[in-house]
Structure formats: structure tokens, C-alpha cells
Design an enzyme around this catalytic site. Sequence first.
Site, short mmCIF file in Angstrom:
data_model
loop_
_atom_site.label_atom_id
_atom_site.label_comp_id
_atom_site.label_asym_id
_atom_site.label_seq_id
_atom_site.Cartn_x
_atom_site.Cartn_y
_atom_site.Cartn_z
N TRP A 166 -31.44 49.56 118.70
CA TRP A 166 -32.64 48.72 119.49
C TRP A 166 -33.54 48.31 118.16
CZ3 TRP A 166 -29.14 47.29 122.17
CH2 TRP A 166 -28.67 48.22 122.87
N ASP A 167 -33.87 49.21 117.15
CA ASP A 167 -34.79 49.04 116.02
C ASP A 167 -34.12 48.08 115.30
OD1 ASP A 167 -36.81 50.89 116.53
OD2 ASP A 167 -35.84 52.51 115.80
#
Length: 402
Positions: A166-167
Site C-alpha cells: 500500500w505504501d
Amino acid sequence: MTQPVPDPTRPLAGVRVVEISSFVAVPLAGMTLAQLGAEVLRVDPVGGAADYRRWPLTESGDSIYWAGLNKGKRSLAVDMRSHQGQELVARLIADSGVFITNVAGRQWHSYETLRQARQDLIHVEVSGRANGGTGVDYTVNAAIGFPLVTGPAELTTPVNHVLPAWDVSCGLYAALSVVTALRHRDATGHGQRISIPLENVALATAGNLSLLTEAMVNGTSRQRIGNSVYGTYGQNFTSSDGVSYMVVALTGRHFRDLTDLTGTTEAVAALADSAGADFSDEGQRYRHRDALSALFAEWFAGHTGAEIAAALAETSVLWERYQTFGEIAADARVTDNPLFTELDQPRVGRYLAAGLPVSIDGTYPAAVPAPALGDDTTDVLENWLALDRAQVADLLDSGTVA
């Protein structure tokens, strides 16, 4: 340290970006913009942000991680708790016209405050949760559902995958947002305020990949399936000498080649008859994956890794040997790949570093060393803000910059 020389041929040549960040998402966004030709200034507190000493470290204690995510940027260290330091950074943001951050909740660099100095400001803020709460990749991931479908089918405890997906996705969305906002500003003369919650990136991805939609429409939640590939045929196998392979058969041709290779064509046909299955349908191949894998596993277990690789290479089957990071670092896919060039990174050493993984007119933009904290303080203040040597000296003496 030699400053990165702007390349006028890059897509974002002439664009300046100020970044206040830490960890992965926004540093990745800033580095991506720098690799596309923007002049990116990372502003950190004196002494460094929370990620300045993040592992892995060199023997001397310098962060290999920090160097990896800040290649090609410039660095300014400022006491951002002081009014003078905040005012200085706000002037730099107004000069650049583009600001990216994941340090939320600071009124002095909020969109409303900064826009008073520059009406066409592009302001991109990454947050943890959509409601404004805090969150990092690992906590967001836990809440979305992925750890409960990762790992062996018989496991009952959550498994966190090691990739901060997700980063990474959020960082690329942030870079894309800057590019689209620049186009909007060029067309209309207006800036934009852009908010990207990490949680929303994860939710959108889970929805786009049907994991949420499946629950909404069918009333079922995805279950653990180990190393199988959902909805089609894919499985890992191990050779007689302990070498592991991932094998995927997405199409009918892939599957036929796999059965021919493993000498199981007749056995697979018999399985189809007894189970009433049609293995020309990938859904049927997925449904009967365990029985199929048991048939294929015998061939893999009876051959060495070298024999398996040679045989698979002659087929259409999709496959790859499982490798460690150390093995791939020494592999020709890195050592002979134009994506990687030798980088002499101060404080870290010489190594092959990846540039932008996009070929532009046949060339991969090469990696540029990351700065040390505050490397560009004097140069940026003199050239971006037109401060004279005496003014810069006063800021250094007062501890406003370092």
C-alpha cells in the site's frame, strides 16, 4: 557532494517539488518525480526524520534504506519547530509551487495556509486513514483482510506479507497526482489540493481486484489457498535436489504443455472423466488443483532442478525458480540490465542501483546518488530564495538550518 544536474530532456524538467516526509509512500513519490526530471527538495528536521537511520544499515551506521528511497533528490535540514524555520520552508514551497507530504496536521504547511502565498499551489497530502486517523501499511493491511488469506490453507493465524504494497501503490498514486495536477495547472492556471489516504489505496485495490466485490455480490469471503493462484492453475513444486519452482498455466496451451511435460496426459484425462470436469476451463483446473498437483508433483520430484529448468524452457508454461535477494542481485537480470547502473553512493559504497523502471525513448533514466542530510542547504537558500552568504550564515549560526 556533486549536485544532480537537471536533464532538460526529461518529462518533468523545470518542475520544482518540496517534500516533507518519512518512510515509504511520499519518499517514493518524490524519487519517482526526480527520476522523471523534477528538481525535488526533501526537507527534514535537524538531525533527520524518523526514517533517516532506518534499517538496513552499513557497518558505519548509515541507512541503506534511506539512500535507496531518496536518490536524485536535494536535502535541506531545518528546525521546523521554530517560526523562522517554518517561514523559510513555506517560502520554498511557494517558490516551487508543488508540495508533497505525509506529515499531516501541521497548520503552517496546510493547503489553506500555503495557498495564501501561492494561489496555484499543488498540495498533495498522504494520510493514514480516510477519517484523518493515523495508519501505516502494516496496520492498514491488517484491517483490509489480506493477512487472513495469506499463507498455508490450514493456518488459522494472520500472516503479514513483507512487501509494503500500500505504501508503494500510494507513492505511485501521489506521483501520478502531481503529474495530472501540473497538467491541470498548465491548462487552467489553477492549483489543486489532493488527499490520498493509505487506507483508501488499499480499499480501492481490494475492490478493483474483486476481493470486496466478491463478498458483496456472492456473500462469500476469499479463503486461504496457500501458493495456488486463485481462479486458475498455479502451484509450487520441488525438485529431487530441493530446488523450488512456481509453475502457472493460465491458458489451455499452457496446461496441455504441462501435462505433456510431466507425462500425465492420460492420468489428467482419467481424472477429468471421474470428476466430471472439463480441464479446458481454467475454473475447473482451479477447482481440482489439489488432485492435479498431486499428479504433476511426481514428475518434479523425480528430476533435478537443472533438468526441470531445461525442460520447462522448451514449453509455453509460465515458470520461475524461487530465488533469494542475494541470488537475484548477482543474476544477469540485474547485472546485465540497463535499468541498473553502478552508483557511487557516499557513505554506503558502490553498487548497482535501479533508475526509473520505465524506458523513455529507449533509455532508462539512470540512478543518481541520494544526498546526505542537509547537503544542499546553502545552495538551495542562495539559488531558490536568493539569500546572500551573510543571511545563510545567520540561519546556520542560529540553528534554523543545518
